[in-house]
Write a protein that holds these residues in place. Structure first.
Motif, PDB file in Angstrom:
ATOM      1  N   GLU A  22     -15.931  -5.366  -2.445  1.00 11.22           N
ATOM      2  CA  GLU A  22     -15.699  -4.342  -3.312  1.00 11.22           C
ATOM      3  C   GLU A  22     -14.156  -3.930  -3.389  1.00 11.22           C
ATOM      4  O   GLU A  22     -13.566  -3.178  -4.002  1.00 11.22           O
ATOM      5  CB  GLU A  22     -16.404  -2.892  -2.480  1.00 11.22           C
ATOM      6  CG  GLU A  22     -17.829  -3.027  -2.790  1.00 11.22           C
ATOM      7  CD  GLU A  22     -18.189  -1.851  -2.293  1.00 11.22           C
ATOM      8  OE1 GLU A  22     -18.825  -0.713  -3.144  1.00 11.22           O
ATOM      9  OE2 GLU A  22     -18.068  -1.379  -1.122  1.00 11.22           O
ATOM     10  N   SER A  23     -13.291  -4.794  -2.509  1.00 10.15           N
ATOM     11  CA  SER A  23     -12.171  -4.509  -2.252  1.00 10.15           C
ATOM     12  C   SER A  23     -11.094  -4.252  -3.545  1.00 10.15           C
ATOM     13  O   SER A  23     -10.139  -3.849  -3.544  1.00 10.15           O
ATOM     14  CB  SER A  23     -11.480  -5.300  -1.173  1.00 10.15           C
ATOM     15  OG  SER A  23     -11.330  -6.574  -1.406  1.00 10.15           O
ATOM     16  N   PHE A  34      -8.192   2.621   0.723  1.00 10.04           N
ATOM     17  CA  PHE A  34      -7.947   3.569   1.383  1.00 10.04           C
ATOM     18  C   PHE A  34      -6.348   3.821   1.407  1.00 10.04           C
ATOM     19  O   PHE A  34      -5.627   4.127   2.343  1.00 10.04           O
ATOM     20  CB  PHE A  34      -8.301   3.309   2.919  1.00 10.04           C
ATOM     21  CG  PHE A  34      -9.784   3.170   3.039  1.00 10.04           C
ATOM     22  CD1 PHE A  34     -10.630   4.454   2.779  1.00 10.04           C
ATOM     23  CD2 PHE A  34     -10.381   2.054   3.321  1.00 10.04           C
ATOM     24  CE1 PHE A  34     -12.045   4.116   2.857  1.00 10.04           C
ATOM     25  CE2 PHE A  34     -11.764   1.812   3.437  1.00 10.04           C
ATOM     26  CZ  PHE A  34     -12.548   2.961   3.156  1.00 10.04           C
ATOM     27  N   ASP A  35      -5.759   3.811   0.303  1.00 11.78           N
ATOM     28  CA  ASP A  35      -4.262   4.134   0.252  1.00 11.78           C
ATOM     29  C   ASP A  35      -4.204   5.404  -0.539  1.00 11.78           C
ATOM     30  O   ASP A  35      -3.169   5.754  -0.904  1.00 11.78           O
ATOM     31  CB  ASP A  35      -3.522   2.912  -0.744  1.00 11.78           C
ATOM     32  CG  ASP A  35      -4.175   2.798  -1.962  1.00 11.78           C
ATOM     33  OD1 ASP A  35      -5.015   3.495  -2.371  1.00 11.78           O
ATOM     34  OD2 ASP A  35      -3.400   1.620  -2.771  1.00 11.78           O
ATOM     35  N   CYS A  40      -7.632   3.359 -11.572  1.00 18.52           N
ATOM     36  CA  CYS A  40      -6.436   3.014 -12.214  1.00 18.52           C
ATOM     37  C   CYS A  40      -5.309   3.722 -11.905  1.00 18.52           C
ATOM     38  O   CYS A  40      -4.011   3.541 -12.257  1.00 18.52           O
ATOM     39  CB  CYS A  40      -6.557   3.339 -13.748  1.00 18.52           C
ATOM     40  SG  CYS A  40      -8.020   2.360 -14.561  1.00 18.52           S
ATOM     41  N   ALA A  41      -5.397   4.822 -10.872  1.00 19.44           N
ATOM     42  CA  ALA A  41      -4.147   5.202 -10.124  1.00 19.44           C
ATOM     43  C   ALA A  41      -3.564   4.342  -9.106  1.00 19.44           C
ATOM     44  O   ALA A  41      -2.542   4.609  -8.793  1.00 19.44           O
ATOM     45  CB  ALA A  41      -4.502   6.945  -9.714  1.00 19.44           C
ATOM     46  N   ASP A  42      -4.590   3.381  -8.915  1.00 27.51           N
ATOM     47  CA  ASP A  42      -3.852   2.538  -7.802  1.00 27.51           C
ATOM     48  C   ASP A  42      -3.204   1.599  -8.263  1.00 27.51           C
ATOM     49  O   ASP A  42      -3.447   0.671  -9.296  1.00 27.51           O
ATOM     50  CB  ASP A  42      -5.404   1.860  -7.127  1.00 27.51           C
ATOM     51  CG  ASP A  42      -5.127   1.196  -5.667  1.00 27.51           C
ATOM     52  OD1 ASP A  42      -3.904   0.826  -5.888  1.00 27.51           O
ATOM     53  OD2 ASP A  42      -6.065   1.307  -4.865  1.00 27.51           O
ATOM     54  N   PRO A  43      -2.000   1.226  -7.735  1.00 24.27           N
ATOM     55  CA  PRO A  43      -0.972   0.202  -7.915  1.00 24.27           C
ATOM     56  C   PRO A  43      -1.758  -0.980  -8.213  1.00 24.27           C
ATOM     57  O   PRO A  43      -1.403  -1.963  -9.058  1.00 24.27           O
ATOM     58  CB  PRO A  43       0.177   0.133  -7.319  1.00 24.27           C
ATOM     59  CG  PRO A  43      -0.038   1.341  -6.683  1.00 24.27           C
ATOM     60  CD  PRO A  43      -1.399   1.938  -6.627  1.00 24.27           C
ATOM     61  N   ASP A  44      -2.749  -1.457  -7.290  1.00 17.78           N
ATOM     62  CA  ASP A  44      -3.681  -2.840  -7.187  1.00 17.78           C
ATOM     63  C   ASP A  44      -4.137  -2.959  -8.213  1.00 17.78           C
ATOM     64  O   ASP A  44      -4.892  -4.016  -8.634  1.00 17.78           O
ATOM     65  CB  ASP A  44      -4.391  -2.730  -5.965  1.00 17.78           C
ATOM     66  CG  ASP A  44      -3.518  -3.031  -4.772  1.00 17.78           C
ATOM     67  OD1 ASP A  44      -2.293  -3.229  -4.721  1.00 17.78           O
ATOM     68  OD2 ASP A  44      -3.985  -1.934  -3.684  1.00 17.78           O
ATOM     69  N   CYS A  45      -4.691  -1.763  -9.205  1.00 17.61           N
ATOM     70  CA  CYS A  45      -5.414  -2.054 -10.527  1.00 17.61           C
ATOM     71  C   CYS A  45      -4.652  -1.905 -11.815  1.00 17.61           C
ATOM     72  O   CYS A  45      -5.248  -1.868 -12.667  1.00 17.61           O
ATOM     73  CB  CYS A  45      -6.403  -0.721 -10.279  1.00 17.61           C
ATOM     74  SG  CYS A  45      -7.712  -1.006  -9.098  1.00 17.61           S
TER      75      CYS A  45
END
Length: 94
Positions: A22-23, A34-35, A40-45
């Motif tokens: 799921e990561s 857990f950041d 979509c607010a997550d920079p990884d996405c």
């Protein structure tokens, strides 16, 4: 993690722990890494397909309307420009 209770039963953790698979999910509404940022607010996405926003394309009728509107505005602008010039300026420029 179990928490101590006055009874002999343990209380389970109220939060969900994501699995390794799921990561990388960017559309599940959960902060998988857990950041503090979800989806979509997550920079990884930011480069995930579900988070990319594209501009809507104009249909054929929309394109025609836009061109007609711009052409009409240009015509009215040129007409007003030539009407506002003094008569002598028209003759001198030709």
């Amino acid at each position: 993690t179990p928490t101590p209770t006055p009874t002999p039963t343990a209380t389970g953790t109220p939060t969900r722990t994501p699995s390794e698979s799921e990561s990388g999910l960017c559309g599940d509404g959960f902060d998988n890494d857990f950041d503090g940022d979800t989806d979509c607010a997550d920079p990884d996405c930011q480069t995930d397909q579900s988070c990319l926003r594209t501009a809507p394309a104009l249909s054929g009728a929309g394109r025609f309307l836009l061109v007609a509107l711009l052409a009409g505005a240009a015509f009215l602008g040129l007409r007003a420009f030539f009407r506002s010039r003094p008569a002598g300026a028209r003759e001198a420029s030709s």
